[in-house]
Scaffold this motif. Structure first.
Motif, PDB file in Angstrom:
ATOM      1  N   PRO A 621       0.900  -1.179  -0.044  1.00  0.00           N
ATOM      2  CA  PRO A 621      -0.041   0.058  -0.139  1.00  0.00           C
ATOM      3  C   PRO A 621       0.643   1.073   0.164  1.00  0.00           C
ATOM      4  CG  PRO A 621      -0.561  -1.507   1.873  1.00  0.00           C
ATOM      5  CD  PRO A 621       0.484  -2.250   1.283  1.00  0.00           C
ATOM      6  N   ALA A 622       0.239   2.277  -0.319  1.00  0.00           N
ATOM      7  CA  ALA A 622       1.082   3.548  -0.509  1.00  0.00           C
ATOM      8  C   ALA A 622       1.813   3.936   0.750  1.00  0.00           C
ATOM      9  CB  ALA A 622       0.067   4.666  -0.900  1.00  0.00           C
ATOM     10  N   ASP A 623       0.892   3.921   1.984  1.00  0.00           N
ATOM     11  CA  ASP A 623       1.654   4.327   3.128  1.00  0.00           C
ATOM     12  C   ASP A 623       3.041   3.551   3.664  1.00  0.00           C
ATOM     13  OD1 ASP A 623      -0.022   2.097   3.456  1.00  0.00           O
ATOM     14  OD2 ASP A 623      -0.662   2.853   5.635  1.00  0.00           O
ATOM     15  N   LYS A 624       2.719   2.187   3.283  1.00  0.00           N
ATOM     16  CA  LYS A 624       3.904   1.235   3.685  1.00  0.00           C
ATOM     17  C   LYS A 624       4.880   1.433   2.729  1.00  0.00           C
ATOM     18  CE  LYS A 624       1.214  -2.275   6.171  1.00  0.00           C
ATOM     19  NZ  LYS A 624       1.052  -3.839   6.345  1.00  0.00           N
ATOM     20  N   ALA A 625       4.531   1.673   1.333  1.00  0.00           N
ATOM     21  CA  ALA A 625       5.509   1.917   0.366  1.00  0.00           C
ATOM     22  C   ALA A 625       6.539   3.123   0.612  1.00  0.00           C
ATOM     23  CB  ALA A 625       4.969   1.895  -1.058  1.00  0.00           C
ATOM     24  N   ALA A 626       6.020   4.042   1.305  1.00  0.00           N
ATOM     25  CA  ALA A 626       6.802   5.065   1.583  1.00  0.00           C
ATOM     26  C   ALA A 626       7.852   4.927   2.544  1.00  0.00           C
ATOM     27  CB  ALA A 626       5.772   6.460   1.881  1.00  0.00           C
ATOM     28  N   VAL A 627       7.590   4.227   3.576  1.00  0.00           N
ATOM     29  CA  VAL A 627       8.531   3.959   4.499  1.00  0.00           C
ATOM     30  C   VAL A 627       9.266   2.786   4.538  1.00  0.00           C
ATOM     31  CG1 VAL A 627       7.294   5.232   6.298  1.00  0.00           C
ATOM     32  CG2 VAL A 627       6.855   2.837   6.024  1.00  0.00           C
ATOM     33  N   ALA A 628       9.025   1.897   3.457  1.00  0.00           N
ATOM     34  CA  ALA A 628       9.636   0.649   3.092  1.00  0.00           C
ATOM     35  C   ALA A 628      11.308   0.553   3.009  1.00  0.00           C
ATOM     36  CB  ALA A 628       9.073  -0.088   1.986  1.00  0.00           C
ATOM     37  N   PRO A 629      11.759   1.636   2.197  1.00  0.00           N
ATOM     38  CA  PRO A 629      13.315   1.719   2.026  1.00  0.00           C
ATOM     39  C   PRO A 629      14.017   1.910   3.652  1.00  0.00           C
ATOM     40  CG  PRO A 629      12.064   3.174   0.383  1.00  0.00           C
ATOM     41  CD  PRO A 629      11.129   2.629   1.449  1.00  0.00           C
ATOM     42  N   GLN A 630      13.389   2.875   4.340  1.00  0.00           N
ATOM     43  CA  GLN A 630      13.935   3.179   5.813  1.00  0.00           C
ATOM     44  C   GLN A 630      13.678   1.610   6.554  1.00  0.00           C
ATOM     45  OE1 GLN A 630      15.219   5.723   6.968  1.00  0.00           O
ATOM     46  NE2 GLN A 630      15.865   4.373   8.381  1.00  0.00           N
ATOM     47  N   LEU A 631      12.614   0.830   6.354  1.00  0.00           N
ATOM     48  CA  LEU A 631      12.450  -0.238   7.112  1.00  0.00           C
ATOM     49  C   LEU A 631      13.497  -1.234   6.545  1.00  0.00           C
ATOM     50  CD1 LEU A 631       8.617  -0.545   7.402  1.00  0.00           C
ATOM     51  CD2 LEU A 631      10.038   0.445   9.053  1.00  0.00           C
ATOM     52  N   ILE A 632      13.634  -1.287   5.263  1.00  0.00           N
ATOM     53  CA  ILE A 632      14.646  -2.304   4.893  1.00  0.00           C
ATOM     54  C   ILE A 632      16.033  -1.943   5.454  1.00  0.00           C
ATOM     55  CG2 ILE A 632      15.687  -3.102   2.741  1.00  0.00           C
ATOM     56  CD1 ILE A 632      12.959  -2.590   1.185  1.00  0.00           C
ATOM     57  N   PHE A 633      16.084  -0.559   5.218  1.00  0.00           N
ATOM     58  CA  PHE A 633      17.873  -0.262   5.639  1.00  0.00           C
ATOM     59  C   PHE A 633      17.816  -0.668   7.308  1.00  0.00           C
ATOM     60  CE2 PHE A 633      20.086   2.755   8.183  1.00  0.00           C
ATOM     61  CZ  PHE A 633      21.263   2.527   7.835  1.00  0.00           C
ATOM     62  N   ASN A 634      16.692  -0.449   8.090  1.00  0.00           N
ATOM     63  CA  ASN A 634      16.792  -0.805   9.519  1.00  0.00           C
ATOM     64  C   ASN A 634      16.920  -2.256   9.534  1.00  0.00           C
ATOM     65  OD1 ASN A 634      16.500   1.623  10.330  1.00  0.00           O
ATOM     66  ND2 ASN A 634      14.573   1.691  10.602  1.00  0.00           N
ATOM     67  N   GLN A 635      16.283  -3.324   8.797  1.00  0.00           N
ATOM     68  CA  GLN A 635      16.529  -4.726   9.052  1.00  0.00           C
ATOM     69  C   GLN A 635      17.934  -4.818   8.704  1.00  0.00           C
ATOM     70  OE1 GLN A 635      14.581  -6.909  10.223  1.00  0.00           O
ATOM     71  NE2 GLN A 635      12.539  -6.101  10.065  1.00  0.00           N
ATOM     72  N   HIS A 636      18.753  -4.286   7.567  1.00  0.00           N
ATOM     73  CA  HIS A 636      20.207  -4.864   7.422  1.00  0.00           C
ATOM     74  C   HIS A 636      20.926  -4.212   8.539  1.00  0.00           C
ATOM     75  CE1 HIS A 636      18.720  -5.181   3.059  1.00  0.00           C
ATOM     76  NE2 HIS A 636      19.517  -6.183   3.216  1.00  0.00           N
ATOM     77  N   LEU A 637      20.650  -2.928   8.980  1.00  0.00           N
ATOM     78  CA  LEU A 637      21.275  -2.665  10.177  1.00  0.00           C
ATOM     79  C   LEU A 637      21.289  -3.457  11.280  1.00  0.00           C
ATOM     80  CD1 LEU A 637      22.967  -0.288  11.280  1.00  0.00           C
ATOM     81  CD2 LEU A 637      20.767   0.778  12.116  1.00  0.00           C
ATOM     82  N   ASP A 638      20.024  -3.819  11.466  1.00  0.00           N
ATOM     83  CA  ASP A 638      19.900  -4.995  12.703  1.00  0.00           C
ATOM     84  C   ASP A 638      20.955  -6.290  12.385  1.00  0.00           C
ATOM     85  OD1 ASP A 638      18.025  -3.450  14.097  1.00  0.00           O
ATOM     86  OD2 ASP A 638      16.491  -5.003  13.917  1.00  0.00           O
ATOM     87  N   ALA A 639      20.846  -6.589  11.065  1.00  0.00           N
ATOM     88  CA  ALA A 639      21.609  -7.757  10.873  1.00  0.00           C
ATOM     89  C   ALA A 639      23.062  -7.697  11.212  1.00  0.00           C
ATOM     90  CB  ALA A 639      21.353  -8.375   9.469  1.00  0.00           C
ATOM     91  N   TYR A 640      23.730  -6.390  10.648  1.00  0.00           N
ATOM     92  CA  TYR A 640      25.137  -6.201  10.777  1.00  0.00           C
ATOM     93  C   TYR A 640      25.349  -5.930  12.129  1.00  0.00           C
ATOM     94  CZ  TYR A 640      25.117  -6.315   5.666  1.00  0.00           C
ATOM     95  OH  TYR A 640      24.972  -6.568   4.523  1.00  0.00           O
ATOM     96  N   LEU A 641      24.608  -5.102  13.080  1.00  0.00           N
ATOM     97  CA  LEU A 641      24.942  -5.118  14.391  1.00  0.00           C
ATOM     98  C   LEU A 641      24.928  -6.248  15.191  1.00  0.00           C
ATOM     99  CD1 LEU A 641      22.603  -1.635  15.187  1.00  0.00           C
ATOM    100  CD2 LEU A 641      25.121  -1.962  15.156  1.00  0.00           C
ATOM    101  N   THR A 642      24.170  -7.105  14.844  1.00  0.00           N
ATOM    102  CA  THR A 642      24.104  -8.518  15.491  1.00  0.00           C
ATOM    103  C   THR A 642      25.326  -9.307  15.239  1.00  0.00           C
ATOM    104  OG1 THR A 642      21.670  -8.624  15.154  1.00  0.00           O
ATOM    105  CG2 THR A 642      22.801 -10.627  15.768  1.00  0.00           C
ATOM    106  N   LEU A 643      25.572  -9.200  13.984  1.00  0.00           N
ATOM    107  CA  LEU A 643      26.905  -9.764  13.356  1.00  0.00           C
ATOM    108  C   LEU A 643      28.159  -9.184  14.153  1.00  0.00           C
ATOM    109  CD1 LEU A 643      26.688 -10.334   9.573  1.00  0.00           C
ATOM    110  CD2 LEU A 643      27.319 -11.969  11.346  1.00  0.00           C
ATOM    111  N   PHE A 644      28.138  -7.900  14.400  1.00  0.00           N
ATOM    112  CA  PHE A 644      29.353  -7.283  15.096  1.00  0.00           C
ATOM    113  C   PHE A 644      29.278  -7.619  16.500  1.00  0.00           C
ATOM    114  CE2 PHE A 644      30.539  -3.646  17.722  1.00  0.00           C
ATOM    115  CZ  PHE A 644      31.916  -3.600  17.247  1.00  0.00           C
ATOM    116  N   PHE A 645      28.173  -7.618  17.170  1.00  0.00           N
ATOM    117  CA  PHE A 645      27.898  -8.033  18.593  1.00  0.00           C
ATOM    118  C   PHE A 645      28.383  -9.261  18.932  1.00  0.00           C
ATOM    119  CE2 PHE A 645      24.473  -4.546  19.219  1.00  0.00           C
ATOM    120  CZ  PHE A 645      25.397  -3.496  19.154  1.00  0.00           C
ATOM    121  N   ILE A 646      28.011 -10.178  18.193  1.00  0.00           N
ATOM    122  CA  ILE A 646      28.290 -11.608  18.338  1.00  0.00           C
ATOM    123  C   ILE A 646      29.780 -11.949  18.080  1.00  0.00           C
ATOM    124  CG2 ILE A 646      27.968 -12.644  16.065  1.00  0.00           C
ATOM    125  CD1 ILE A 646      26.835 -14.228  19.229  1.00  0.00           C
TER     126      ILE A 646
END
Length: 689
Positions: A621-646
């Motif tokens: 939907p339009a509202d989710k598509a508008a924030v999707a790039p930020q959410l995708i970036f945050n998911q990648h950020l989560d993954a790389y932070l988890t890798l760093f912490f472990i």
């Protein structure tokens, strides 16, 4: 004769506790009474504190009450200040008892009450309380050094540097998440906002009273503070119903975030006796008072727990969060059983206030047991709700549907009965427009607490009890944020002190201002992004909270194990070594799942790829598509932070193992950084006290 009577009494306590645990674990089918949980907890905590904690203090740590503490030797009136043991206990408990023991058990109830309850009881006495006590002891013996700096001093440059950087970055993430929870709890709640704001000047009044007006008169100051605090709670309700005053405290998230950022900076910079210690001390009265009141209400009502012992969602299909029982029940419970954040407080503000080593057992071990009891209360408050109501409040709209009818149908299909009318009536009773999909754990916990209070003390006050519970949760969390900010300042000063000794001095004013600004700017940035993002932004970092928290605990136990081995106490190393092995197992397993799982509800990369595919296909939907790039970036950020912490965790572990093998092999290792013994001049006063 007296010894025999005491032995018989303790045997009776042990048998009662064992009977209660067996009743909880083996009960199936019929509802179990909440008193079983309280009985089991009280008995287990009493046995653990009286015997296990006393043995560790006497044999493993060898606490010396005649030894001067850093608070006495380095007293500077700002950070190092000998403080009454009850004030220190209040500050320590208020600082460590954040959202974890409230929210974690509430969310973990998705699996049923049994798995979370057992981990809270076992994990606290064998892991969490041990970590808190030994970390406080080792830091006290090392001039109140931070966890990361102790790792560098005791283990080595490689492991220590990794620990210093890793723990500091984890701290920034944790404080940002805490800030966001507080903002969400106070947003458009004049009652909560005005009461929380009032605790700041009240704390400063108490601080000045104890230090300048009537030094040492802790009881007088406590009475004044508690009376003012209770008045502020009552006045908060009045403000909430006053048209003019209500508008002064009715704010969106962004102004509240700015206010919290300013407060965090002030708490890190001002002398500890003026704001931080008295505020946390007074907050403890509200925390403990509310929890004890809840316990009394449970004893009066003897409510049944309606949630099954184990639900069908142990397979990872739960609506609240994805992931199987192992390892995610342990990650979700977090602070209620063991918390790395506690190690930062135990090596941050608390050792700089501690006036006598003999209080380490009460403050370190006892404080964690008290927090674990809070977690038990939260588990009860969540599971006395009807399961259908619990899942209606906590299940996201994306899982059960946006419309009430769809949500009810979905929840009923799981075998948990609930109706639209039931939820509408409940929302009306609580003074809310709706309670559907109020995710995060805080609203359902408030409903559970309000239901218990209402049944015990008057159902006509349900709305009052609900909003009181929301305000209580906000205060609970904010005291962790302010102490965490100050500890973050200490950690950064320790880190910079390796390059410039002057910057490493905790009371050097330019260093205080500089490092406090960096810490507040770090977590303030993530808080700002989270508040302005319509989808929550930094909320997506919440899964990191549990994983990073447990990794911090593993690092703390790793450092403690290394120190024990270097101290010639290999035969006692299992005290910290066994919980370390368990934490490494669950954190590594959870990190692997969150990074590499193909399940879009579990894996960070899987979630990002799924969202990216839908965005490319135009399926959002339009509202989710508008924030999707930020959410995708945050998911990648989560993954790389988890890798760093472990990676940080395993670097510290391997360096610790290397150190131990060298020591046991007779090879040279870094000398213990414990400061030389110096007799205390305060012993006489403490003995009389």
């Amino acid at each position: 004769m007296n010894k025999n009577i005491k032995t018989m009494l303790w045997m009776a306590v042990a048998l009662l506790g064992a009977f209660a645990v067996a009743g909880i674990a083996l009960n199936r089918g019929e509802s179990i009474n909440a008193l079983w949980l309280i009985t089991a907890a009280v008995c287990i905590y009493a046995i653990a504190y009286r015997f296990y904690a006393a043995w560790i203090a006497a044999k493993v740590l060898v606490i010396d009450e005649t030894r001067a503490t850093p608070a006495e030797r380095l007293d500077n009136g700002r950070d190092f200040v000998p403080t009454n043991k009850w004030v220190v206990f209040g500050h320590h408990f208020a600082a460590i008892a954040g959202p974890g023991p409230l929210i974690g058990p509430t969310l973990a109830a998705q699996f049923g009450y049994l798995p979370g309850t057992l981990w809270i009881l076992i994990g606290a006495v064998l892991g969490g309380a041990v970590q808190d006590m030994v970390t406080l002891f080792f830091s006290t013996r090392r001039n109140g050094r931070s966890l990361g700096q102790m790792a560098r001093d005791e283990i080595g440059v490689v492991g220590g540097s990794a620990a210093l950087i890793g723990t500091f970055l984890i701290m920034i993430i944790l404080i940002a998440v805490l800030g966001l929870v507080v903002v969400n709890a106070m947003k458009h709640s004049p009652w909560a906002t005005s009461t929380v704001a009032a605790t700041i000047p009240i704390a400063m009044i108490v601080g000045v009273y104890m230090r300048n007006v009537r030094p040492g008169r802790v009881l007088e100051a406590s009475i004044i503070g508690v009376v003012l605090l209770l008045l502020s709670v009552g006045l908060g309700g009045w403000v909430d119903h006053h048209a003019t005053l209500r508008s002064l405290f009715d704010h969106d998230g962004l102004p509240l975030a700015y206010g919290i950022i300013v407060y965090g900076f002030a708490a890190a910079v001002l002398p500890v006796w003026l704001l931080l210690a008295p505020r946390d001390y007074l907050s403890t009265f509200m925390k403990l008072g509310t929890i004890m009141l809840l316990a009394i209400a449970i004893v009066i009502l003897r409510p049944d727990m309606h949630m099954p012992a184990v639900t069908q969602f142990v397979d990872g299909t739960g609506p609240i969060f994805g992931g199987k029982l192992f390892p995610f029940v342990f990650i979700t419970i977090a602070c209620g059983a063991i918390s790395g954040f506690h190690a930062l407080i135990a090596s941050g503000t608390t050792p700089k206030l501690l006036g006598n080593e003999r209080d380490i057992r009460m403050i370190g071990y006892g404080g964690m047991l008290l927090e674990s009891f809070v977690a038990i209360m939260a588990m009860i408050a969540a599971t006395v709700l009807e399961p259908g109501v619990f899942f209606a409040i906590n299940s996201p709209a994306g899982v059960v549907g946006k419309e009430a009818v769809d949500a009810i149908a979905k929840i009923n299909s799981w075998g948990f009965a609930v109706t639209v009318e039931q939820m509408q009536q409940l929302a009306s009773d609580m003074g809310e427009s709706t309670l559907f999909s109020r995710t995060g754990g805080a609203p359902s916990l408030a409903v559970g607490m309000a239901s218990i209070f209402g049944s015990a003390f008057g159902k006509e006050l349900l709305a009052l009890w609900y909003h009181f519970a929301i305000m209580f949760e906000a205060i609970f969390i904010l005291t962790t944020l302010d102490a965490g900010t100050r500890v973050g300042r200490f950690m950064l000063q320790d880190l910079l002190g390796n390059f410039n000794k002057k910057l490493g001095e905790t009371s050097y004013t330019p260093s205080v201002i500089f490092t406090s600004s960096i810490v507040v700017a770090g977590w303030g940035y993530f808080l700002y992004i989270g508040v302005i993002d319509p989808n929550g932004g930094v909320n997506i970092l919440w899964p990191l909270f549990g994983i990073a928290n447990q990794m911090l605990a593993a690092i703390a136990l790793c450092v403690a194990t290394g120190i024990l081995v270097k101290s010639g106490k290999l035969k006692y190393a299992w005290v910290t070594g066994l919980p370390l092995v368990w934490l490494v197992t669950i954190t590594t397993s959870a990190a692997y799942e969150k990074i590499f799982s193909a399940d879009v509800r579990v894996g960070f990369f899987a979630t990002a790829d799924d969202m990216a595919a839908k965005l490319a296909a135009g399926a959002l939907p339009a509202d989710k598509a508008a924030v999707a790039p930020q959410l995708i970036f945050n998911q990648h950020l989560d993954a790389y932070l988890t890798l760093f912490f472990i990676a940080v965790l395993w670097v510290v572990i391997l360096d610790m193992v290397r150190l131990c093998l060298r020591y046991l092999g007779g090879k040279p290792v870094l000398q213990l950084s414990e400061v030389p013994h110096e007799p205390s001049r305060l012993v006489e006063n403490w003995v009389r006290d």
